[in-house]
Scaffold this motif. Structure first.
Motif, mmCIF file in Angstrom:
data_model
loop_
_atom_site.group_PDB
_atom_site.id
_atom_site.type_symbol
_atom_site.label_atom_id
_atom_site.label_comp_id
_atom_site.label_asym_id
_atom_site.label_seq_id
_atom_site.Cartn_x
_atom_site.Cartn_y
_atom_site.Cartn_z
ATOM 1 N N GLN A 5 3.819 5.185 0.385
ATOM 2 C CA GLN A 5 5.044 5.239 0.827
ATOM 3 C C GLN A 5 5.657 6.390 1.678
ATOM 4 O O GLN A 5 6.713 6.444 1.082
ATOM 5 C CB GLN A 5 5.465 3.711 -0.032
ATOM 6 N N LYS A 36 5.635 -2.060 -2.350
ATOM 7 C CA LYS A 36 6.651 -2.418 -1.008
ATOM 8 C C LYS A 36 7.249 -4.082 -1.951
ATOM 9 O O LYS A 36 7.965 -4.690 -1.287
ATOM 10 C CB LYS A 36 5.912 -2.960 0.301
ATOM 11 N N TYR A 76 8.777 3.024 5.190
ATOM 12 C CA TYR A 76 9.699 1.831 4.801
ATOM 13 C C TYR A 76 10.735 1.619 5.507
ATOM 14 O O TYR A 76 11.177 2.264 5.501
ATOM 15 C CB TYR A 76 8.756 1.049 3.509
#
Length: 353
Positions: free
Chosen positions: A42, A216, A304
């Motif tokens: 990420q 996530k 994200y």
């Protein structure tokens, strides 16, 4: 945000506590030129998640990250970029045990630092490629180590730090488990603490995808409620917190954005991606712009989406909406601009009496 830090009531009755994170592996089984502890998940290096997990625990006084000599500058840049605190970098050895030994030396010798750190009563030894660890689990490990002399939880070991000082060169060069050495030299029993399902080690490339999926999922289960210091606004923030806390992890912050709020900056650096901003100001977009600026300066990876939900309280006696079309147009324009940066802005107007 990286893996949650667990319960705030998990503080053990043992002080001081330190952590040593071996991060000197080459990652041969992962494949590729980048050691796995420096692979991005990420947008953030794996080792940064592990450091942050320790850093968020207030009762861990010092965090020692042991890396190979060629990666010291890389680790320094990670600490600077993500604002890690209470962290010292130590040069690793040729084996895992020698690296851990070097990490422990900072508490007893001047060779690795200009000043001795406070000698801990318990040291947590935690792989830098195990990014998911909870505070309550570490608290149990520390208390068990205090009681039994050594404790282990799925390869995350905690032990009184003099263990490796008793080892032979053969142990340091060919040993693989700290628990084995503790049982061999400390004349003590060990306590096994049951861990959580996600306390695993990133070893292969597929593990990086699994880690990304967990991160996530964690991000979707956390929210920060931001209010100003006015009583009515703070009350709404409190009610939101109470209604959401049984479903997701919620943190509420009451701040004055005209000041440099370190708590909010820590939340940003901790990678929270969902924010509910409650205000009663007519031109609330200015506060939101300040928050977005703080977010961007925190170096949080924006791979994200970040979600801002703007809750505007209309507490005027006038029953008509107090935000005019001009202000609404400004909000829409701002939302379009920041969407290009993967920041999603939504608005909600509530009449509050």
């Amino acid at each position: 945000m990286e893996p949650s830090g667990g319960s705030r009531d998990a503080r053990p009755a043992v002080t001081p506590v330190a952590a040593v994170l071996p991060a000197g592996g080459s990652g041969e089984r992962l494949g590729g030129a980048t050691p796995k502890q420096f692979c991005a998940v990420q947008g953030r290096p794996l080792v940064s998640y592990a450091v942050r997990a320790m850093e968020r625990i207030s009762w861990i006084s010092d965090i020692i990250v042991v890396v190979s000599p060629e990666n010291i500058e890389t680790m320094k840049s990670i600490i600077e970029k993500y604002g890690h605190k209470r962290v010292m970098i130590v040069k690793g050895g040729i084996t895992r045990h020698r690296s851990i030994f070097n990490g422990l030396k900072v508490f007893a010798e001047n060779e690795f630092s200009n000043h001795l750190l406070q000698k801990p009563e318990v040291v947590i030894i935690h792989d830098a490629v195990r990014p998911f660890v909870e505070e309550d689990i570490l608290s149990k490990v520390v208390m068990a180590a205090k009681e039994h002399g050594v404790c282990t939880i799925q390869q995350c070991s905690s032990a009184v730090f003099f263990i490796l000082y008793s080892c032979t060169d053969y142990d340091l060069d060919y040993g693989t488990e700290c628990l084995h050495l503790a049982l061999k030299y400390c004349n003590t029993s060990a306590k096994l603490v049951e861990g959580t399902a996600d306390l695993w080690k990133v070893t292969y490339k597929r593990d990086l995808y699994a880690a990304e999926s967990i991160i996530k999922d964690n991000l979707s289960q956390q929210v920060c409620i931001i209010t100003n210091v006015k009583e009515a606004v703070a009350q709404v923030g409190f009610l939101l917190h109470e209604s959401l806390k049984s479903q997701i992890k919620v943190e509420a912050v009451s701040i004055c954005l005209s000041k440099n709020d370190s708590h909010l900056q820590n939340i940003f650096s901790g990678q929270c991606y969902n924010f509910i901003c409650v205000n009663d100001k007519k031109y609330a977009i200015q506060e939101t712009q300040q928050l977005v600026d703080m977010l961007e300066k925190s170096n949080i990876p924006l791979s994200y989406p970040v979600v801002f939900i703007l809750v505007h309280l209309d507490i005027s006696e006038n029953i008509s909406f107090s935000i005019g079309m001009e202000e609404l147009t400004r909000i829409k324009k701002f939302a379009r601009e920041v969407k290009k940066k993967n920041i999603l802005v939504y608005g909600l107007l509530i009449q509050y009496k």
